[in-house]
Design a protein around this motif. Structure first.
Motif, PDB file in Angstrom:
ATOM      1  N   HIS A  67       0.812  -1.219   0.000  1.00  0.00           N
ATOM      2  CA  HIS A  67       0.000   0.000   0.000  1.00  0.00           C
ATOM      3  C   HIS A  67       0.848   1.273   0.000  1.00  0.00           C
ATOM      4  O   HIS A  67       0.311   2.359   0.168  1.00  0.00           O
ATOM      5  CB  HIS A  67      -0.922   0.006   1.226  1.00  0.00           C
ATOM      6  N   SER A  68       2.147   1.117  -0.177  1.00  0.00           N
ATOM      7  CA  SER A  68       3.033   2.277  -0.071  1.00  0.00           C
ATOM      8  C   SER A  68       2.779   3.296  -1.176  1.00  0.00           C
ATOM      9  O   SER A  68       2.482   2.948  -2.323  1.00  0.00           O
ATOM     10  CB  SER A  68       4.500   1.836  -0.125  1.00  0.00           C
ATOM     11  N   LEU A  69       2.921   4.564  -0.818  1.00  0.00           N
ATOM     12  CA  LEU A  69       2.816   5.626  -1.810  1.00  0.00           C
ATOM     13  C   LEU A  69       3.892   5.491  -2.883  1.00  0.00           C
ATOM     14  O   LEU A  69       3.706   5.977  -4.013  1.00  0.00           O
ATOM     15  CB  LEU A  69       2.972   6.990  -1.116  1.00  0.00           C
ATOM     16  N   LEU A  70       4.997   4.813  -2.542  1.00  0.00           N
ATOM     17  CA  LEU A  70       6.094   4.675  -3.494  1.00  0.00           C
ATOM     18  C   LEU A  70       5.718   3.788  -4.673  1.00  0.00           C
ATOM     19  O   LEU A  70       6.349   3.852  -5.718  1.00  0.00           O
ATOM     20  CB  LEU A  70       7.337   4.112  -2.796  1.00  0.00           C
ATOM     21  N   GLY A  71       4.698   2.954  -4.504  1.00  0.00           N
ATOM     22  CA  GLY A  71       4.278   2.080  -5.590  1.00  0.00           C
ATOM     23  C   GLY A  71       3.131   2.646  -6.399  1.00  0.00           C
ATOM     24  O   GLY A  71       2.584   1.964  -7.270  1.00  0.00           O
ATOM     25  N   GLN A  72       2.756   3.889  -6.114  1.00  0.00           N
ATOM     26  CA  GLN A  72       1.618   4.495  -6.790  1.00  0.00           C
ATOM     27  C   GLN A  72       2.094   5.494  -7.839  1.00  0.00           C
ATOM     28  O   GLN A  72       2.983   6.292  -7.584  1.00  0.00           O
ATOM     29  CB  GLN A  72       0.711   5.202  -5.774  1.00  0.00           C
ATOM     30  N   SER A  73       1.501   5.418  -8.998  1.00  0.00           N
ATOM     31  CA  SER A  73       1.852   6.361 -10.061  1.00  0.00           C
ATOM     32  C   SER A  73       1.045   7.640  -9.888  1.00  0.00           C
ATOM     33  O   SER A  73      -0.079   7.634  -9.382  1.00  0.00           O
ATOM     34  CB  SER A  73       1.555   5.761 -11.439  1.00  0.00           C
ATOM     35  N   ALA A  74       1.636   8.751 -10.295  1.00  0.00           N
ATOM     36  CA  ALA A  74       0.952  10.038 -10.197  1.00  0.00           C
ATOM     37  C   ALA A  74      -0.166  10.102 -11.220  1.00  0.00           C
ATOM     38  O   ALA A  74       0.024   9.862 -12.401  1.00  0.00           O
ATOM     39  CB  ALA A  74       1.948  11.167 -10.423  1.00  0.00           C
ATOM     40  N   GLY A  75      -1.348  10.384 -10.781  1.00  0.00           N
ATOM     41  CA  GLY A  75      -2.496  10.531 -11.676  1.00  0.00           C
ATOM     42  C   GLY A  75      -3.150  11.873 -11.438  1.00  0.00           C
ATOM     43  O   GLY A  75      -2.499  12.854 -11.086  1.00  0.00           O
ATOM     44  N   THR A  76      -4.457  11.930 -11.604  1.00  0.00           N
ATOM     45  CA  THR A  76      -5.181  13.161 -11.330  1.00  0.00           C
ATOM     46  C   THR A  76      -5.328  13.323  -9.833  1.00  0.00           C
ATOM     47  O   THR A  76      -5.890  12.468  -9.147  1.00  0.00           O
ATOM     48  CB  THR A  76      -6.567  13.127 -11.994  1.00  0.00           C
ATOM     49  N   GLU A  77      -4.798  14.403  -9.301  1.00  0.00           N
ATOM     50  CA  GLU A  77      -4.807  14.642  -7.868  1.00  0.00           C
ATOM     51  C   GLU A  77      -5.871  15.681  -7.516  1.00  0.00           C
ATOM     52  O   GLU A  77      -6.074  16.653  -8.249  1.00  0.00           O
ATOM     53  CB  GLU A  77      -3.437  15.137  -7.398  1.00  0.00           C
ATOM     54  N   ILE A  78      -6.524  15.466  -6.365  1.00  0.00           N
ATOM     55  CA  ILE A  78      -7.539  16.430  -5.947  1.00  0.00           C
ATOM     56  C   ILE A  78      -6.915  17.588  -5.173  1.00  0.00           C
ATOM     57  O   ILE A  78      -7.588  18.589  -4.905  1.00  0.00           O
ATOM     58  CB  ILE A  78      -8.638  15.761  -5.100  1.00  0.00           C
ATOM     59  N   ALA A  79      -5.651  17.440  -4.805  1.00  0.00           N
ATOM     60  CA  ALA A  79      -4.924  18.525  -4.144  1.00  0.00           C
ATOM     61  C   ALA A  79      -3.868  19.057  -5.093  1.00  0.00           C
ATOM     62  O   ALA A  79      -3.250  18.295  -5.848  1.00  0.00           O
ATOM     63  CB  ALA A  79      -4.278  18.042  -2.856  1.00  0.00           C
ATOM     64  N   GLN A  80      -3.673  20.352  -5.073  1.00  0.00           N
ATOM     65  CA  GLN A  80      -2.612  20.978  -5.849  1.00  0.00           C
ATOM     66  C   GLN A  80      -1.650  21.656  -4.872  1.00  0.00           C
ATOM     67  O   GLN A  80      -2.069  22.184  -3.832  1.00  0.00           O
ATOM     68  CB  GLN A  80      -3.177  22.017  -6.838  1.00  0.00           C
ATOM     69  N   LEU A  81      -0.377  21.638  -5.205  1.00  0.00           N
ATOM     70  CA  LEU A  81       0.651  22.199  -4.337  1.00  0.00           C
ATOM     71  C   LEU A  81       1.323  23.380  -5.023  1.00  0.00           C
ATOM     72  O   LEU A  81       1.582  23.353  -6.222  1.00  0.00           O
ATOM     73  CB  LEU A  81       1.705  21.138  -3.993  1.00  0.00           C
ATOM     74  N   ARG A  82       1.607  24.400  -4.242  1.00  0.00           N
ATOM     75  CA  ARG A  82       2.368  25.543  -4.747  1.00  0.00           C
ATOM     76  C   ARG A  82       3.250  26.082  -3.631  1.00  0.00           C
ATOM     77  O   ARG A  82       3.042  25.796  -2.445  1.00  0.00           O
ATOM     78  CB  ARG A  82       1.445  26.639  -5.261  1.00  0.00           C
ATOM     79  N   GLN A  83       4.245  26.872  -3.996  1.00  0.00           N
ATOM     80  CA  GLN A  83       5.163  27.435  -3.025  1.00  0.00           C
ATOM     81  C   GLN A  83       4.469  28.477  -2.139  1.00  0.00           C
ATOM     82  O   GLN A  83       3.565  29.196  -2.578  1.00  0.00           O
ATOM     83  CB  GLN A  83       6.346  28.099  -3.747  1.00  0.00           C
ATOM     84  N   PHE A  84       4.912  28.527  -0.890  1.00  0.00           N
ATOM     85  CA  PHE A  84       4.430  29.543   0.047  1.00  0.00           C
ATOM     86  C   PHE A  84       4.786  30.936  -0.467  1.00  0.00           C
ATOM     87  O   PHE A  84       5.871  31.166  -1.003  1.00  0.00           O
ATOM     88  CB  PHE A  84       5.086  29.308   1.412  1.00  0.00           C
ATOM     89  N   GLN A  85       3.848  31.866  -0.304  1.00  0.00           N
ATOM     90  CA  GLN A  85       4.073  33.260  -0.644  1.00  0.00           C
ATOM     91  C   GLN A  85       3.748  34.120   0.579  1.00  0.00           C
ATOM     92  O   GLN A  85       3.041  33.679   1.491  1.00  0.00           O
ATOM     93  CB  GLN A  85       3.195  33.672  -1.831  1.00  0.00           C
ATOM     94  N   GLU A  86       4.248  35.331   0.598  1.00  0.00           N
ATOM     95  CA  GLU A  86       4.086  36.182   1.772  1.00  0.00           C
ATOM     96  C   GLU A  86       2.606  36.387   2.134  1.00  0.00           C
ATOM     97  O   GLU A  86       2.251  36.495   3.307  1.00  0.00           O
ATOM     98  CB  GLU A  86       4.765  37.532   1.544  1.00  0.00           C
ATOM     99  N   GLU A  87       1.755  36.427   1.131  1.00  0.00           N
ATOM    100  CA  GLU A  87       0.330  36.635   1.412  1.00  0.00           C
ATOM    101  C   GLU A  87      -0.325  35.414   2.069  1.00  0.00           C
ATOM    102  O   GLU A  87      -1.499  35.489   2.475  1.00  0.00           O
ATOM    103  CB  GLU A  87      -0.426  37.006   0.135  1.00  0.00           C
ATOM    104  N   ASP A  88       0.405  34.308   2.183  1.00  0.00           N
ATOM    105  CA  ASP A  88      -0.115  33.109   2.852  1.00  0.00           C
ATOM    106  C   ASP A  88       0.174  33.117   4.349  1.00  0.00           C
ATOM    107  O   ASP A  88      -0.176  32.167   5.044  1.00  0.00           O
ATOM    108  CB  ASP A  88       0.501  31.846   2.236  1.00  0.00           C
ATOM    109  N   THR A  89       0.811  34.167   4.847  1.00  0.00           N
ATOM    110  CA  THR A  89       1.247  34.208   6.249  1.00  0.00           C
ATOM    111  C   THR A  89       0.090  34.004   7.217  1.00  0.00           C
ATOM    112  O   THR A  89       0.180  33.208   8.167  1.00  0.00           O
ATOM    113  CB  THR A  89       1.953  35.540   6.553  1.00  0.00           C
ATOM    114  N   ASP A  90      -1.023  34.692   7.010  1.00  0.00           N
ATOM    115  CA  ASP A  90      -2.155  34.568   7.937  1.00  0.00           C
ATOM    116  C   ASP A  90      -2.726  33.153   7.922  1.00  0.00           C
ATOM    117  O   ASP A  90      -3.103  32.608   8.974  1.00  0.00           O
ATOM    118  CB  ASP A  90      -3.246  35.574   7.577  1.00  0.00           C
ATOM    119  N   LEU A  91      -2.811  32.544   6.734  1.00  0.00           N
ATOM    120  CA  LEU A  91      -3.281  31.161   6.631  1.00  0.00           C
ATOM    121  C   LEU A  91      -2.355  30.237   7.406  1.00  0.00           C
ATOM    122  O   LEU A  91      -2.809  29.370   8.168  1.00  0.00           O
ATOM    123  CB  LEU A  91      -3.336  30.735   5.163  1.00  0.00           C
ATOM    124  N   TRP A  92      -1.050  30.427   7.230  1.00  0.00           N
ATOM    125  CA  TRP A  92      -0.037  29.596   7.898  1.00  0.00           C
ATOM    126  C   TRP A  92      -0.197  29.681   9.405  1.00  0.00           C
ATOM    127  O   TRP A  92      -0.204  28.669  10.109  1.00  0.00           O
ATOM    128  CB  TRP A  92       1.356  30.081   7.485  1.00  0.00           C
TER     129      TRP A  92
END
Length: 291
Positions: free
Chosen positions: A135-160
């Motif tokens: 069941h390891s994530l290492l054996g899973q291929s990347a497909g359509t993900e429901i989460a998207q990732l992006r780099q932290f920006q200064e305007e994210d400070t309050d969320l953080w």
């Protein structure tokens, strides 16, 4: 800020102690490498130019964690206790509400030292490593993900700050101050988790040589249980594995939901860290001020 020679000495002593005791010391290297000047938070014991004992203080909100080590050949000589006697005089200690000793569960000498100070067990944390498996994530291929990732920006400070306060009890002002620190680690990767175009969580990565530590992983409480966290975790794990890194994380033993998630993703327990709460003895000055 610590010198490169000091960091090298700490790392050498850490490897020696870990190999001798069969443990993992949680020395928070991301913090050690980027200490702010002004307040002493690291204490060193040298013998003939060789580092034989080390103690570090780490402030998290209004808590301060204490971790350290002594060369196996120099134990039972009171060397770590001497460093602790110096540390308790530090303003870093005196301004905090709680003191927590961080001690590997399998460290015989560490546990003995803590118990001799009558500290009380506060919590236990598992260090987990992502392994190959059914069941390891290492054996899973990347497909359509429901989460998207992006780099932290200064305007994210309050969320953080809000997410850290909700998940870890860190005061928002502490997170905001830490994010404004110009010496913020360059080895740290800070990612915002998005879903449906909205920022809904955060995840951080600390890269230490061939090891990548995932921490500060939070999804907004109202959106948990929908697979967003698993999607974000999968992407980060595959990304770090592709870099040739071993993927690690810590999880509290009292957080069964998170523990189940990590185990179902292929993370396997490797070590246990115990946190003991310690109360400083009151001095005569403290008692007179209470009258």
């Amino acid at each position: 800020m610590l010198k490169l020679s000091q960091l090298s000495d700490i790392l050498e002593l850490q490897h020696k102690c870990e190999q001798h005791d069969g443990i993992t010391l949680k020395l928070n290297w991301d913090i050690l490498r980027h200490r702010s000047p002004g307040i002493q938070e690291d204490f060193f014991g040298y013998e003939d130019g060789k580092l034989v004992s080390f103690l570090a203080l780490y402030g998290f909100g209004r808590n301060i964690e204490v971790c350290g080590m002594t060369d196996p050949q120099y134990r039972q000589q009171g060397r770590f206790s001497q460093l602790w006697e110096q540390a308790v005089q530090s303003p870093a200690i005196k301004r905090m509400n709680r003191i927590l000793f961080n001690t590997p569960h399998r460290s015989v000498t560490g546990q003995q030292w803590v118990h001799n100070r009558h500290a009380k067990l506060d919590s236990t944390e598992y260090s987990m490593k992502l392994e190959h498996g059914e069941h390891s994530l290492l054996g899973q291929s990347a497909g359509t993900e429901i989460a998207q990732l992006r780099q932290f920006q200064e305007e994210d400070t309050d969320l953080w700050a809000r997410l850290d306060a909700d998940a870890f009890g860190i005061p928002e002002f502490s997170t905001i101050a830490a994010l404004a620190n110009p010496s913020r680690s360059l080895t740290k990767v800070m990612l915002v988790i998005e879903h449906g175009g909205l920022a809904v969580g955060k995840i951080e990565i600390d890269r230490q040589d061939e090891h990548s530590w995932i921490y500060g992983f939070v999804v907004d409480p109202v959106l948990r249980g929908h697979g967003i966290g698993r999607s974000a975790l999968r992407q980060v794990a595959l990304q770090e594995h592709a870099r040739g890194s071993h993927v690690w994380l810590d999880v509290s033993a009292t957080n069964p939901r998170a523990l189940h998630l990590y185990e179902s993703c292929g993370f396997v327990q490797q070590d246990i860290q115990d946190y003991y709460e310690y109360e400083l003895p009151q001095t005569s000055n403290d008692l007179s001020n209470m009258k």
